[in-house]
Write a protein that holds these residues in place. Sequence first.
Motif, PDB file in Angstrom:
ATOM      1  N   ALA A 307      64.957  72.997 122.769  1.00  0.00           N
ATOM      2  CA  ALA A 307      63.686  73.386 122.300  1.00  0.00           C
ATOM      3  C   ALA A 307      63.911  74.730 121.091  1.00  0.00           C
ATOM      4  CB  ALA A 307      62.880  73.995 123.119  1.00  0.00           C
ATOM      5  N   SER A 310      65.758  73.285 118.246  1.00  0.00           N
ATOM      6  CA  SER A 310      64.666  72.571 117.293  1.00  0.00           C
ATOM      7  C   SER A 310      63.695  73.723 116.738  1.00  0.00           C
ATOM      8  CB  SER A 310      64.012  71.589 118.329  1.00  0.00           C
ATOM      9  OG  SER A 310      62.480  71.677 118.273  1.00  0.00           O
ATOM     10  N   THR A 311      63.020  74.849 117.438  1.00  0.00           N
ATOM     11  CA  THR A 311      62.492  75.836 116.651  1.00  0.00           C
ATOM     12  C   THR A 311      63.144  76.322 115.590  1.00  0.00           C
ATOM     13  OG1 THR A 311      61.588  75.937 118.935  1.00  0.00           O
ATOM     14  CG2 THR A 311      61.003  77.873 117.440  1.00  0.00           C
ATOM     15  N   ILE A 314      63.196  74.218 112.762  1.00  0.00           N
ATOM     16  CA  ILE A 314      61.891  74.384 111.817  1.00  0.00           C
ATOM     17  C   ILE A 314      61.909  75.443 111.134  1.00  0.00           C
ATOM     18  CG2 ILE A 314      59.424  74.201 112.263  1.00  0.00           C
ATOM     19  CD1 ILE A 314      60.045  72.501 114.845  1.00  0.00           C
ATOM     20  N   ILE A 315      62.128  76.600 111.557  1.00  0.00           N
ATOM     21  CA  ILE A 315      61.891  77.879 110.911  1.00  0.00           C
ATOM     22  C   ILE A 315      62.949  77.756 109.846  1.00  0.00           C
ATOM     23  CG2 ILE A 315      62.198  80.584 111.265  1.00  0.00           C
ATOM     24  CD1 ILE A 315      61.438  79.859 114.120  1.00  0.00           C
ATOM     25  N   LEU A 318      61.580  75.608 107.019  1.00  0.00           N
ATOM     26  CA  LEU A 318      60.471  76.507 106.514  1.00  0.00           C
ATOM     27  C   LEU A 318      60.979  77.391 105.436  1.00  0.00           C
ATOM     28  CD1 LEU A 318      57.820  76.693 109.451  1.00  0.00           C
ATOM     29  CD2 LEU A 318      57.550  75.194 107.200  1.00  0.00           C
ATOM     30  N   MET A 372      51.739  86.211 110.838  1.00  0.00           N
ATOM     31  CA  MET A 372      52.158  84.937 111.322  1.00  0.00           C
ATOM     32  C   MET A 372      53.685  85.011 110.728  1.00  0.00           C
ATOM     33  SD  MET A 372      51.344  81.060 110.748  1.00  0.00           S
ATOM     34  CE  MET A 372      52.243  79.795 111.451  1.00  0.00           C
ATOM     35  N   ASP A 375      55.442  87.326 113.038  1.00  0.00           N
ATOM     36  CA  ASP A 375      55.695  86.917 114.323  1.00  0.00           C
ATOM     37  C   ASP A 375      56.794  85.716 114.285  1.00  0.00           C
ATOM     38  OD1 ASP A 375      53.756  88.291 115.320  1.00  0.00           O
ATOM     39  OD2 ASP A 375      52.082  86.864 115.508  1.00  0.00           O
ATOM     40  N   ILE A 376      56.848  84.788 113.304  1.00  0.00           N
ATOM     41  CA  ILE A 376      57.833  83.871 113.200  1.00  0.00           C
ATOM     42  C   ILE A 376      59.052  84.389 113.105  1.00  0.00           C
ATOM     43  CG2 ILE A 376      58.995  81.790 111.743  1.00  0.00           C
ATOM     44  CD1 ILE A 376      55.843  81.173 111.406  1.00  0.00           C
ATOM     45  N   LEU A 379      60.131  85.647 116.346  1.00  0.00           N
ATOM     46  CA  LEU A 379      60.428  84.685 117.366  1.00  0.00           C
ATOM     47  C   LEU A 379      62.118  84.113 116.885  1.00  0.00           C
ATOM     48  CD1 LEU A 379      59.824  82.538 119.315  1.00  0.00           C
ATOM     49  CD2 LEU A 379      58.852  81.350 117.547  1.00  0.00           C
TER      50      LEU A 379
ATOM     51  N   MET B   1      43.558  79.176 113.450  1.00  0.00           N
ATOM     52  CA  MET B   1      44.614  80.108 113.771  1.00  0.00           C
ATOM     53  C   MET B   1      44.229  81.661 114.101  1.00  0.00           C
ATOM     54  SD  MET B   1      47.524  78.494 112.689  1.00  0.00           S
ATOM     55  CE  MET B   1      48.809  79.586 112.127  1.00  0.00           C
ATOM     56  N   LYS B   4      44.054  85.292 118.112  1.00  0.00           N
ATOM     57  CA  LYS B   4      44.320  86.428 118.707  1.00  0.00           C
ATOM     58  C   LYS B   4      43.235  87.313 119.385  1.00  0.00           C
ATOM     59  CE  LYS B   4      48.818  87.168 115.974  1.00  0.00           C
ATOM     60  NZ  LYS B   4      49.253  88.003 115.204  1.00  0.00           N
ATOM     61  N   ILE B  84      56.375  75.165 120.389  1.00  0.00           N
ATOM     62  CA  ILE B  84      56.934  74.354 119.006  1.00  0.00           C
ATOM     63  C   ILE B  84      57.499  72.858 119.151  1.00  0.00           C
ATOM     64  CG2 ILE B  84      58.301  74.968 116.912  1.00  0.00           C
ATOM     65  CD1 ILE B  84      57.696  78.004 117.650  1.00  0.00           C
ATOM     66  N   THR B  89      55.224  71.702 115.461  1.00  0.00           N
ATOM     67  CA  THR B  89      54.710  72.573 114.240  1.00  0.00           C
ATOM     68  C   THR B  89      54.841  74.002 114.649  1.00  0.00           C
ATOM     69  OG1 THR B  89      52.728  73.443 113.229  1.00  0.00           O
ATOM     70  CG2 THR B  89      52.407  71.957 115.358  1.00  0.00           C
ATOM     71  N   ILE B  90      55.193  74.764 113.816  1.00  0.00           N
ATOM     72  CA  ILE B  90      55.540  76.114 113.885  1.00  0.00           C
ATOM     73  C   ILE B  90      54.054  76.919 114.133  1.00  0.00           C
ATOM     74  CG2 ILE B  90      55.424  76.998 111.474  1.00  0.00           C
ATOM     75  CD1 ILE B  90      58.270  78.123 113.924  1.00  0.00           C
ATOM     76  N   ASP B  91      53.122  76.553 113.678  1.00  0.00           N
ATOM     77  CA  ASP B  91      51.745  76.921 113.675  1.00  0.00           C
ATOM     78  C   ASP B  91      51.328  77.445 114.992  1.00  0.00           C
ATOM     79  OD1 ASP B  91      51.535  76.735 111.026  1.00  0.00           O
ATOM     80  OD2 ASP B  91      50.134  74.939 110.895  1.00  0.00           O
ATOM     81  N   ALA B  93      52.791  78.679 117.433  1.00  0.00           N
ATOM     82  CA  ALA B  93      53.259  79.922 117.835  1.00  0.00           C
ATOM     83  C   ALA B  93      52.398  80.876 117.850  1.00  0.00           C
ATOM     84  CB  ALA B  93      54.507  80.369 116.916  1.00  0.00           C
ATOM     85  N   ASP B  94      51.455  80.850 116.754  1.00  0.00           N
ATOM     86  CA  ASP B  94      50.400  81.850 116.720  1.00  0.00           C
ATOM     87  C   ASP B  94      49.221  81.717 117.533  1.00  0.00           C
ATOM     88  OD1 ASP B  94      50.175  84.256 115.381  1.00  0.00           O
ATOM     89  OD2 ASP B  94      48.508  83.590 113.840  1.00  0.00           O
TER      90      ASP B  94
END
Lengths: 657, 142
Positions: A307, A310-311, A314-315, A318, A372, A375-376, A379, B1, B4, B84, B89-91, B93-94
């Motif tokens: 995981a 894979s995360t 993805i990051i 992006l 966001m 946060d990414i 992360l 999204m 929070k 994720i 999808t990364i979305d 995470a939020d």
Amino acid sequence: MQSIIIKKIDLINYRQFIKQTIEFNNDSKGNIVIIQGENGFGKSNIYNAINWCFFGVEEHLRSDAHTLPVCNTKIFNKLKPETSTETIVRITLDTPSGEKEIERKHLIYKNKDGKPYVAQNDLNIMEVVGKNWKIAPNPEYIISRILPKNMRHFFFIDGEKLRQLFENIKSDQIKKSIFELSQISLLQNATDHLSYFKNVLRKGIDLKREPDLSQYQEYLDRLQKTILNNKEQLVQLKNEVDEAYINKSKLDQELQELDIEHIKTLETQRRGLEEKINILQKNYEEKEKAFFSDLIRMAPPIIILKAIKSTLNIISDLQQENKLPPTIQQTFLEDLLANMKCICGADLRKEENMSCKKTLEELLEKAKYSDMADDILKLKFELKSLLIEEGKVDDVINKYELSIHEIKDELNASNKRLKEVKTKIGEVDYDKVKTINEDRNNLEKTIGIWLGKIGKLEVTISTDEKKYKEIETLYNKELAKKDKYKIVINKLKFCDHAMAELQKVKEKLMDEIRDEAEKNTQDYFNKLISSKKFSPPRISDNYELIVEKDGFNAVTSLSAAETLCMGYSFMAALRKTSGFLAPIVIDTPLAKIDKKYRLNVAEWLKNALYDAQVILLVTDSEYTKEFRDAILPCVRDEFILKHDKNAETSEVIRHAN
Amino acid sequence: MQTKAIKDPQIFVSQELRKVFDDMKKYGEFKTLENKDLFMLAVLFGYLNGKTKPLGSQDKTESGFTRERYLSDKDNAILKAIAIAETGTIDIADDVPKVYAIAEKYANGGTNYLKEFVFDDPASFTKKYASLLKELCSKRNT
């Protein structure tokens, strides 16, 4: 002269022997009997049984065993209260005066509380008179003619304790041994008889007619009675003191065997080990705790590695595609738009700057996603850290496992050692140490009291004897005045003269016997030990046993083996000199003897004791092939002790060979 | 999204898992673990075995087993990575409640595996867990 031989020993309900007959072979030649057995199988109880049967004492008992009855413990335990059981030891002897059967019997009663007491203690001797067996009238006397009780230690020998006995032997004991074993008591009996005869002569005078003599005679009678009583008491006390010294030596030996210093060392070791184990145990627990919590902490990145990867992919994708929103400060843009002033200073209210305003408004829209993006990135940072941690996990686990394994090994080793030390300590009976010390102190006190009494008695006897002689002189003077008693006077003078001569003969004999004993001791000792370290053993004028080394008496500094050989030599010498014909029983004869001397002992047994029956109670480690081969020509019988651990019984069986 | 808005969301576990945790807390080192550690452990066992099980409505009636504030950044990163990977999808995470919902499914799915692993021999958990991790490490290297 024919020696006295034990033909048969019957043990009935004695210690671990339920019903045992040991019958010695009469047909074969040889004088040595071997009874072989491991420790605890009953060798010493055979030795005890012989002593008990002859003298009513068990020599080789642990101090705590004295409180137990002689009968088999299991049989006694099964007894109902207020019933009894019988223990018999019977020894059949072949003596120059015919066959004799010594039988000692205890009737042991169990009282209401389950405690034992000896309800009956019988000693009987059956002997062949003519063609019939008859009960001998005075069994103790017959035994004393075979072997006096005080001398038993030189015939019934405890190899383990002989050194102790021998080290503590006093010069007066040696003198007494020579006196008793040499049967000089016969001369003493003659002197006593003459003294008695003098009394008879004096009592033949009618004192009613001789008032002058009467007062002296009455005084002499009184004195003689007192002297005799005191002498009897003295003999008894001296015997008791001798016994007490021997018992004290045995207690010392028992204490020595317990090795108090060793116990202290073990105790120190135990405490040290317990402390070490405590620390190790704590270390172990702490390590386990840390390992557990680190495992809990370290586990996630390994388990969710897929995981994470894979995360991160993805990051990364992006980011590469610039699909991640840029980091823009929303408040800053909001401030610029609120004030309608661009960062370049342009007024956003003006038409020509509308394009700037539009750009700022677009940026503000994007900024809504900038948290966001934060946060990414955060992360991503966390996941990368987890990956780094993950890479170290197997190393950390290996280190923990190794370290825990080492602690555990050390802990196990320490626990094992502690168990060994505890077992060693457990083998020590502290109550026993206490009991032995108490017994020893009591014995010392008693010996002190008895020695005081002996001293007083000796002074009293000596004073009374002097007084007796003075009164006797007065009596003789008074008697000499009367012619009619001339014959009595002459007879009395003859008795005095004879007694003086007997005394001279006795002293001369004692000297001769001492010289002979000394010579024989030297001969035997030289055969046993060829060491030139010290001079040949001597028995001095005052009956002190001397082995000179550098001008000093080194008798107490001989090695265990040398002392034992000295003991054997002295015993054999006394036996040879005295002519006592009792069999010789030696329990663990070689226990303290170095291997290098063992074959000498074998030779000595064959040569010095060829005319005596010798019963050797040996352990397997003593009765080696080498020793056996050496004495085999003289071995009459070989027996082996078998022990049933569950039944706690032993039996003696003849050796298959 | 914009999720929070839910402040310090709760994390729920099934009644069955809660009972497993209660039992675990009776043994040695498990006594020292916080609820969030137990929850994370269950999530890992669910994920490891690829097993999810949604919570029933009755499970959410109880108060939460733990809350967001008790989770460390690292814990959150783990749960987000799982979410994720699960959604692709990364979305997500939020969307913290969604992240936790996915984690709850894994925890619930891991109940029996955890139970079996722990209660087979609670005293040797550390040893077994270490050996499991070493095995995973060796697989990762191959």
